[in-house]
Scaffold this active site. Structure first.
Site, mmCIF file in Angstrom:
data_model
loop_
_atom_site.group_PDB
_atom_site.id
_atom_site.type_symbol
_atom_site.label_atom_id
_atom_site.label_comp_id
_atom_site.label_asym_id
_atom_site.label_seq_id
_atom_site.Cartn_x
_atom_site.Cartn_y
_atom_site.Cartn_z
ATOM 1 N N GLU A 54 0.821 -1.218 0.000
ATOM 2 C CA GLU A 54 0.000 0.000 0.000
ATOM 3 C C GLU A 54 0.855 1.267 0.000
ATOM 4 O O GLU A 54 0.428 2.301 -0.516
ATOM 5 C CB GLU A 54 -0.941 0.028 1.216
ATOM 6 C CG GLU A 54 -1.998 -1.067 1.219
ATOM 7 C CD GLU A 54 -1.574 -2.319 1.975
ATOM 8 O OE1 GLU A 54 -2.407 -2.890 2.680
ATOM 9 O OE2 GLU A 54 -0.398 -2.725 1.866
ATOM 10 N N LYS A 56 4.010 1.372 -1.284
ATOM 11 C CA LYS A 56 5.067 1.204 -2.294
ATOM 12 C C LYS A 56 4.828 2.186 -3.447
ATOM 13 O O LYS A 56 4.243 1.841 -4.473
ATOM 14 C CB LYS A 56 5.057 -0.248 -2.793
ATOM 15 C CG LYS A 56 6.247 -0.626 -3.659
ATOM 16 C CD LYS A 56 6.144 -2.083 -4.109
ATOM 17 C CE LYS A 56 7.340 -2.518 -4.904
ATOM 18 N NZ LYS A 56 7.247 -3.900 -5.377
ATOM 19 N N ASP A 90 12.843 -3.251 -3.116
ATOM 20 C CA ASP A 90 12.430 -2.650 -4.392
ATOM 21 C C ASP A 90 12.462 -1.122 -4.332
ATOM 22 O O ASP A 90 12.960 -0.461 -5.249
ATOM 23 C CB ASP A 90 11.004 -3.091 -4.749
ATOM 24 C CG ASP A 90 10.955 -4.444 -5.443
ATOM 25 O OD1 ASP A 90 12.026 -5.028 -5.683
ATOM 26 O OD2 ASP A 90 9.844 -4.916 -5.741
ATOM 27 N N THR A 110 14.998 -9.832 4.719
ATOM 28 C CA THR A 110 14.649 -10.314 6.061
ATOM 29 C C THR A 110 13.437 -11.250 6.051
ATOM 30 O O THR A 110 13.014 -11.721 7.105
ATOM 31 C CB THR A 110 14.361 -9.136 7.005
ATOM 32 O OG1 THR A 110 13.285 -8.362 6.442
ATOM 33 C CG2 THR A 110 15.585 -8.253 7.183
ATOM 34 N N LYS A 123 16.023 -5.967 -10.856
ATOM 35 C CA LYS A 123 14.826 -5.119 -10.941
ATOM 36 C C LYS A 123 14.526 -4.380 -9.638
ATOM 37 O O LYS A 123 14.782 -4.875 -8.553
ATOM 38 C CB LYS A 123 13.608 -5.964 -11.317
ATOM 39 C CG LYS A 123 13.645 -6.430 -12.755
ATOM 40 C CD LYS A 123 12.270 -6.787 -13.287
ATOM 41 C CE LYS A 123 11.743 -8.089 -12.767
ATOM 42 N NZ LYS A 123 10.568 -8.547 -13.526
ATOM 43 N N GLU A 165 7.130 -18.739 -4.136
ATOM 44 C CA GLU A 165 8.143 -18.429 -5.160
ATOM 45 C C GLU A 165 9.150 -19.582 -5.314
ATOM 46 O O GLU A 165 9.662 -19.821 -6.403
ATOM 47 C CB GLU A 165 8.875 -17.131 -4.826
ATOM 48 C CG GLU A 165 8.061 -15.856 -5.083
ATOM 49 C CD GLU A 165 7.935 -15.477 -6.564
ATOM 50 O OE1 GLU A 165 8.531 -16.165 -7.421
ATOM 51 O OE2 GLU A 165 7.231 -14.502 -6.853
#
Length: 351
Positions: A54, A56, A90, A110, A123, A165
């Site tokens: 929210e 970012k 990011d 972390t 990226k 992932e």
């Protein structure tokens, strides 16, 4: 000012570091981080921020850059340090890439998800106009420091989130990793990816799992770091999930949205005859064993169609759909019909 001039030109300038840390991580580890820099006589500024999907945004990037400017770092010898989950890494990566056109930065993940995913590759980015990572670039860090002890303090759901992932890489590239997740998934959840010498039945499952996940990710990313080739197996689970994740925010975490996308695509692969019913069932059962969602009410047929249309827009007019063709093997497909997708969707919802 002669003093300022001497400081700017002296090679004896004191070591200085600017650190951005997620505010939750700061509560848990902030005192240790401060103690480390103080003991090593490093002048430092620690900026604790709420780094979530929210928040970012470019606003947070500009907030960081204002603080970097106030602290006045050397853009070649004083890397910015990011300590937190994938969102933190990011945001800081993008801020570093913009400051003086490129300032070095270091990633310290972390969470399990950031440990195996955001710590690898070049990226960075932020969300824009309700679209995930719409603004960003490719600026690799000078280093990523990996320490699994951070993972012991994150909630169980966050461990599952990261396992999404890891499972992606297993399904696309490594049956051995898939077998590890099937056999040791619950153990990895229970032990939060910590290594224990007494766990003879499991070997060092945490080390093996994370190492294979990172190595397979690097194999895929390194030859195509700037994504000149848009055919990418690592996009498995990322065709529908960006749209779904942003639509239902904050109810799904990133790895959970990715897994729902992968579950649907597993049905697509089955309907296309790429995998057997038994292989489909093995995949879905493995997902459930890792405590990952395999369906969400927000993942409607209209949303899937919209997400795949967005995919066409930024993938050169082709869907470039990675699909499993067995366990641990996959290919990219551009010829999946809407009828096949709809049949797979109906089966998926029914099950």
């Amino acid at each position: 000012d002669p003093l300022q001039l001497e400081l700017a030109t002296s090679s004896k300038r004191k070591l200085r570091r600017f650190i951005v840390i997620d505010e939750v991580v700061d509560e848990l580890y902030g005192s240790k981080v401060r103690e480390y820099f103080e003991e090593n006589n490093v002048q430092h500024k620690i900026l604790a921020l709420p780094t979530t999907e929210e928040t970012k945004s470019m606003d947070l990037v500009l907030n960081i850059l204002q603080e970097v400017q106030n602290f006045s770092i050397d853009r070649r010898t004083e890397p910015i340090i990011a300590i937190g989950g994938g969102v933190c890494l990011d945001i800081v990566g993008l801020a570093a890439s913009l400051y003086r056109r490129r300032t070095p930065y270091i990633r310290v993940p972390t969470t399990l998800l950031s440990y195996v995913d955001a710590s690898v590759g070049a990226k960075n980015g932020v969300n824009f106009l309700q679209c995930k990572n719409k603004l960003g670039g490719y600026t690799p860090p000078v280093a990523s420091f990996l320490d699994r002890s951070f993972i012991q303090s994150i909630p169980r759901r966050h461990i599952s989130n990261g396992l999404g992932e890891i499972l992606k890489m297993a399904l696309m590239k490594h049956k051995g990793l898939f077998d590890l997740l099937k056999s040791h998934g619950k153990y990895l959840l229970d032990t939060k990816f910590q290594s224990y010498s007494g766990s003879t039945n499991h070997g060092d499952a945490a080390l093996q799992t994370t190492r294979i996940a990172i190595e397979t990710m690097l194999e895929e990313l390194a030859p195509n770091l700037w994504e000149d080739d848009l055919d990418r197996l690592v996009d498995f689970g990322h065709l529908i999930s960006p749209e779904l994740e942003m639509r239902v925010l904050p109810s799904l975490m990133h790895g959970e949205a990715v897994n729902i996308d992968m579950a649907f695509m597993t049905y697509v692969a089955h309907v296309r005859g790429l995998i057997t019913a038994e292989e489909k069932e093995q995949i879905i059962q493995c997902m459930r064993g890792l405590e990952l969602p395999v369906w969400h009410s927000g993942c409607s047929w209209p949303l899937i169609k919209k997400a795949l249309m967005e995919r066409l827009k930024h993938s050169g007019g082709q869907p470039r759909m990675p699909l499993p063709t067995g366990l641990g093997v996959a290919e990219i497909f551009n010829d999946t019909s809407e009828e096949t997708l709809e049949r797979a969707y109906k089966l998926w919802v029914r099950d």
